[in-house]
Enzyme design. Structure first.
Site, short mmCIF file in Angstrom:
data_model
loop_
_atom_site.label_atom_id
_atom_site.label_comp_id
_atom_site.label_asym_id
_atom_site.label_seq_id
_atom_site.Cartn_x
_atom_site.Cartn_y
_atom_site.Cartn_z
N ARG A 22 0.84 -1.20 0.00
CA ARG A 22 0.00 0.00 0.00
C ARG A 22 0.87 1.24 0.00
O ARG A 22 2.06 1.18 0.30
CB ARG A 22 -0.94 -0.01 1.20
CG ARG A 22 -0.22 0.00 2.54
CD ARG A 22 -1.08 -0.52 3.65
NE ARG A 22 -2.28 0.27 3.79
CZ ARG A 22 -3.25 0.01 4.65
NH1 ARG A 22 -3.15 -1.04 5.45
NH2 ARG A 22 -4.31 0.78 4.74
N GLY A 23 0.24 2.36 -0.31
CA GLY A 23 0.98 3.62 -0.40
C GLY A 23 1.35 3.87 -1.85
O GLY A 23 1.80 2.94 -2.55
N CYS A 130 -4.21 13.48 8.95
CA CYS A 130 -3.94 12.11 8.51
C CYS A 130 -2.46 11.77 8.64
O CYS A 130 -1.75 12.33 9.50
CB CYS A 130 -4.46 11.90 7.08
SG CYS A 130 -4.67 10.14 6.66
N ASP A 199 -3.71 12.14 -2.19
CA ASP A 199 -3.82 10.85 -2.86
C ASP A 199 -3.80 11.04 -4.35
O ASP A 199 -3.35 10.17 -5.10
CB ASP A 199 -5.09 10.13 -2.42
CG ASP A 199 -4.88 9.57 -1.03
OD1 ASP A 199 -5.09 10.32 -0.07
OD2 ASP A 199 -4.44 8.41 -0.92
N ASN A 209 -7.60 14.26 -0.93
CA ASN A 209 -6.87 13.74 0.24
C ASN A 209 -7.88 13.29 1.29
O ASN A 209 -9.10 13.44 1.11
CB ASN A 209 -5.95 14.84 0.80
CG ASN A 209 -4.93 14.29 1.78
OD1 ASN A 209 -4.27 13.29 1.53
ND2 ASN A 209 -4.83 14.91 2.95
N LYS A 235 1.43 11.38 -8.01
CA LYS A 235 0.05 11.61 -7.57
C LYS A 235 -0.75 12.46 -8.59
O LYS A 235 -1.95 12.65 -8.42
CB LYS A 235 0.02 12.37 -6.23
CG LYS A 235 0.95 11.86 -5.17
CD LYS A 235 0.35 10.72 -4.40
CE LYS A 235 1.24 10.26 -3.27
NZ LYS A 235 1.33 11.20 -2.17
C1 RUB Z 1 -3.87 8.64 3.64
C2 RUB Z 1 -3.88 10.05 3.11
C3 RUB Z 1 -2.54 10.66 2.88
C4 RUB Z 1 -2.15 10.44 1.42
C5 RUB Z 1 -0.69 10.78 1.16
O1 RUB Z 1 -5.17 8.08 3.73
O2 RUB Z 1 -4.88 10.63 2.81
O3 RUB Z 1 -2.54 12.03 3.11
O4 RUB Z 1 -2.34 9.07 1.09
O5 RUB Z 1 0.18 9.88 1.79
P1 RUB Z 1 -5.32 6.50 4.07
P2 RUB Z 1 1.71 9.74 1.31
O6 RUB Z 1 -4.52 6.23 5.30
O7 RUB Z 1 -6.76 6.27 4.26
O8 RUB Z 1 -4.80 5.75 2.87
O9 RUB Z 1 2.30 11.12 1.34
O10 RUB Z 1 2.35 8.84 2.31
O11 RUB Z 1 1.70 9.15 -0.07
#
Ligand code: RUB
Length: 318
Positions: A22-23, A130, A199, A209, A235
């Site tokens: 994930r991520g 978040c 996101d 987001n 993104k």
């Molecule tokens: C996570 C979220 C984060 C973005 C960016 O939501 O909204 O702000 O995903 O994260 P969830 P990153 O936990 O529901 O997935 O900078 O680590 O890509």
């Protein structure tokens, strides 16, 4: 006719689908790796057969999380660089593209962090929402520059990812004040910046987001606290150039309320959208590994990086 999908590609797809992988960056990395495996392990004896296999592999990967924008972006990166009249040449083009993509990805977050850190001054307080590794990279870079920062961290219902942020900030030595989401407006007077991740970013500069970002941004604008989004360019959503909207994932309503408690209350509707859309007018800057941009100009970066042709080359026969 499409070729066989390598077992490692299927395993990668399964890991993304189950959210074991994930991520945004991790998914993108896994996807290009899987394509490289497909190319190197293939028994295809013609370039056409190998291309068919690569398309089949990409489709298998793409169907797992169709709304995670880093996934099609990673696939497109490789498909736009397919080249070669022989199996060997084509195979090499996939491997080279995958390696270049991964190397860029590895550098991107650190580069982004240094850009974001330039906005932060010694003694500043940031408010977070978040958990975003891109946001943490900005704060970490500022701390590395010996800036003393403190943070007001929103817990971020329903899954409380703010707790992860709080822990990671403490590991960096940043003093943390944890607040409930509804206290954000009350504490904005003590914040110098609102720092959020993304996101997905649309061509008009809208930021998708975690749910609650847009309300925070509106309150911050009213209080003249700048809102900064930290987001690697994977993104950026090129589909939005052609008018497509970003699909908002909804999650299990049990995250919002315990099913037993809900049954006690009686007949109600529960909604649990995971993300929301913050219009560009509430965002001061989008910080990427290529520098910081006003949201209204992000369309230029999307065109530069992804071109105007979107589509799904893995669905084509050519
Ligand atoms: C996570 C979220 C984060 C973005 C960016 O939501 O909204 O702000 O995903 O994260 P969830 P990153 O936990 O529901 O997935 O900078 O680590 O890509």
């Amino acid at each position: 006719m499409d070729g066989d999908v390598h077992p490692e590609v299927a395993a990668t797809a399964e890991a993304i689908e189950s959210m074991e992988t994930r991520g945004a960056a991790t998914i993108a990395d896994a996807v290009v790796d899987a394509l490289a495996t497909q190319a190197t392990e293939s028994d295809a004896d013609t370039p056409e057969a190998l291309r068919a296999e690569l398309r089949a592999a990409a489709r298998e990967l793409h169907r797992t999380r169709p709304t995670a924008v880093s996934l099609p972006n990673a696939l497109r990166y490789v498909f736009n660089r397919l080249d070669g009249e022989s199996v060997l040449g084509l195979r090499q083009s996939v491997v080279t593209a995958a390696e270049t993509f991964t190397a860029q990805l590895d550098r991107a977050q650190a580069d982004l962090g240094r850009v974001g850190a330039n906005r932060l001054r010694d003694g500043d307080t940031v408010m977070t929402h978040c958990h975003s590794t891109d946001v943490l990279a900005c704060i970490e870079a500022a701390v590395d520059q010996s800036k003393e920062l403190s943070a007001i961290v929103k817990e971020t219902r329903p899954r409380n990812q703010g707790h992860i942020t709080a822990g990671e900030l403490r590991d960096l030595g940043v003093p943390v004040t944890l607040i409930v989401d509804s206290a954000a407006r009350r504490f904005l007077d003590e914040a110098d910046h609102v720092l959020v991740g993304a996101d997905s970013i649309a061509a008009d500069g809208s930021v998708v987001n975690k749910i609650g970002t847009s309300g925070l941004a509106v309150c911050a604008r009213q209080r003249d606290v700048p809102v900064v989004t930290a987001a690697q360019t994977i993104k950026l959503n090129p589909d939005t150039l052609t008018g497509h909207t970003v699909e908002i994932e909804t999650r299990d309503e049990a995250e919002v309320i315990d099913p037993e408690r809900r049954a006690d209350i009686g007949e109600i509707t529960v909604e649990n959208p995971a993300f929301d859309v913050t219009p560009p007018r509430y965002v001061d800057a989008i910080v990427t590994e290529h520098g910081q941009f006003p949201p209204e100009s992000i369309v230029t970066l999307i065109r530069d990086l992804y071109g105007t042709g979107t589509g799904a080359p893995w669905d084509e026969e050519a």
